[in-house]
Design a protein around this motif. Structure first.
Motif, PDB file in Angstrom:
ATOM      1  N   ALA A   1       9.903   4.979  -8.099  1.00  0.00           N
ATOM      2  CA  ALA A   1       8.700   4.594  -7.358  1.00  0.00           C
ATOM      3  C   ALA A   1       8.950   3.340  -6.518  1.00  0.00           C
ATOM      4  CB  ALA A   1       7.549   4.362  -8.323  1.00  0.00           C
ATOM      5  N   ALA A   2       9.665   2.379  -7.065  1.00  0.00           N
ATOM      6  CA  ALA A   2       9.966   1.149  -6.327  1.00  0.00           C
ATOM      7  C   ALA A   2      10.873   1.451  -5.132  1.00  0.00           C
ATOM      8  CB  ALA A   2      10.613   0.127  -7.244  1.00  0.00           C
TER       9      ALA A   2
ATOM     10  N   GLU B   1      11.098   4.307  -3.423  1.00  0.00           N
ATOM     11  CA  GLU B   1      10.303   4.994  -2.399  1.00  0.00           C
ATOM     12  C   GLU B   1       9.386   4.020  -1.670  1.00  0.00           C
ATOM     13  OE1 GLU B   1       8.328   8.243  -4.307  1.00  0.00           O
ATOM     14  OE2 GLU B   1      10.184   9.380  -4.579  1.00  0.00           O
ATOM     15  N   HIS B   2       8.843   3.063  -2.408  1.00  0.00           N
ATOM     16  CA  HIS B   2       7.966   2.065  -1.796  1.00  0.00           C
ATOM     17  C   HIS B   2       8.745   1.209  -0.795  1.00  0.00           C
ATOM     18  CE1 HIS B   2       4.735  -0.790  -1.346  1.00  0.00           C
ATOM     19  NE2 HIS B   2       5.545  -1.775  -1.697  1.00  0.00           N
ATOM     20  N   LEU B   3       9.930   0.764  -1.166  1.00  0.00           N
ATOM     21  CA  LEU B   3      10.751  -0.034  -0.265  1.00  0.00           C
ATOM     22  C   LEU B   3      11.152   0.754   0.981  1.00  0.00           C
ATOM     23  CD1 LEU B   3      13.014  -1.988  -2.762  1.00  0.00           C
ATOM     24  CD2 LEU B   3      11.154  -2.881  -1.361  1.00  0.00           C
TER      25      LEU B   3
ATOM     26  N   SER C   1       9.430   3.233   2.353  1.00  0.00           N
ATOM     27  CA  SER C   1       8.250   3.402   3.209  1.00  0.00           C
ATOM     28  C   SER C   1       7.904   2.104   3.936  1.00  0.00           C
ATOM     29  CB  SER C   1       7.057   3.908   2.401  1.00  0.00           C
ATOM     30  OG  SER C   1       6.646   2.946   1.452  1.00  0.00           O
ATOM     31  N   ILE C   2       8.175   0.962   3.327  1.00  0.00           N
ATOM     32  CA  ILE C   2       7.947  -0.315   4.012  1.00  0.00           C
ATOM     33  C   ILE C   2       8.893  -0.438   5.204  1.00  0.00           C
ATOM     34  CG2 ILE C   2       8.262  -2.819   3.779  1.00  0.00           C
ATOM     35  CD1 ILE C   2       7.021  -2.611   1.027  1.00  0.00           C
TER      36      ILE C   2
END
Length: 117
Positions: free
Chosen positions: A23-24, A26-28, A30-31
Motif C-alpha cells: 500500500a505504501a 502504491e501511494h508513493l 501515485s504521488i
C-alpha cells in the motif's frame, strides 16, 4: 506460548507487513504520477497563455518546443483546429517528458478569437 502459536503470530505479522509495504509503495507511485501531471499541466497552461497574449492570427499549427520546469525538460506540441466560427480557433497543447516524447502526459485545450482592430 507454544512454538506453534509464535509461528502463527509471525506469519500474521509477515502478511500484514507485506500488505502495508504494498500500500505504501502504491501511494508513493501515485504521488509521483500526480506531481508529473501537475507540472505538465502547468507547462501546457503557460503555453496557452502565451498563445492568447501573442494575438497572432491564426495561431501556429503543429508548433513544437521544449521548456524546462522543476529541473526537468518537457516537450510540448500545439495543435490548432478550426471551429464553426471563422473568428475562433481551438488550440490544444500536448505535453510529454523529453525522456519519453511519445507518451503524452497531459493535454489542455482553449479557444482563441481574432482580435478586431
Amino acid at each position: 506460548m507454544t512454538l506453534l502459536e509464535v509461528m502463527v503470530a509471525l506469519a500474521i505479522f509477515a502478511l500484514a507487513g507485506t500488505a502495508i509495504m504494498k500500500a505504501a509503495s502504491e501511494h508513493l507511485h501515485s504521488i509521483g504520477v500526480l506531481e508529473e501531471t501537475t507540472y505538465a499541466t502547468w507547462v501546457a497552461n503557460n503555453k496557452l497563455a502565451e498563445v492568447q497574449l501573442s494575438k497572432q492570427w491564426p495561431p501556429k499549427n503543429n508548433d513544437k518546443g521544449e521548456v524546462e520546469m522543476a529541473s526537468r525538460k518537457w516537450q510540448w506540441k500545439q495543435l490548432v483546429s478550426k471551429t464553426s466560427d471563422d473568428n475562433m480557433r481551438m488550440v490544444e497543447v500536448e505535453v510529454s517528458d523529453s525522456a519519453q516524447p511519445e507518451q503524452i502526459i497531459t493535454s489542455v485545450q482553449t479557444f482563441v478569437t481574432r482580435v478586431k482592430k
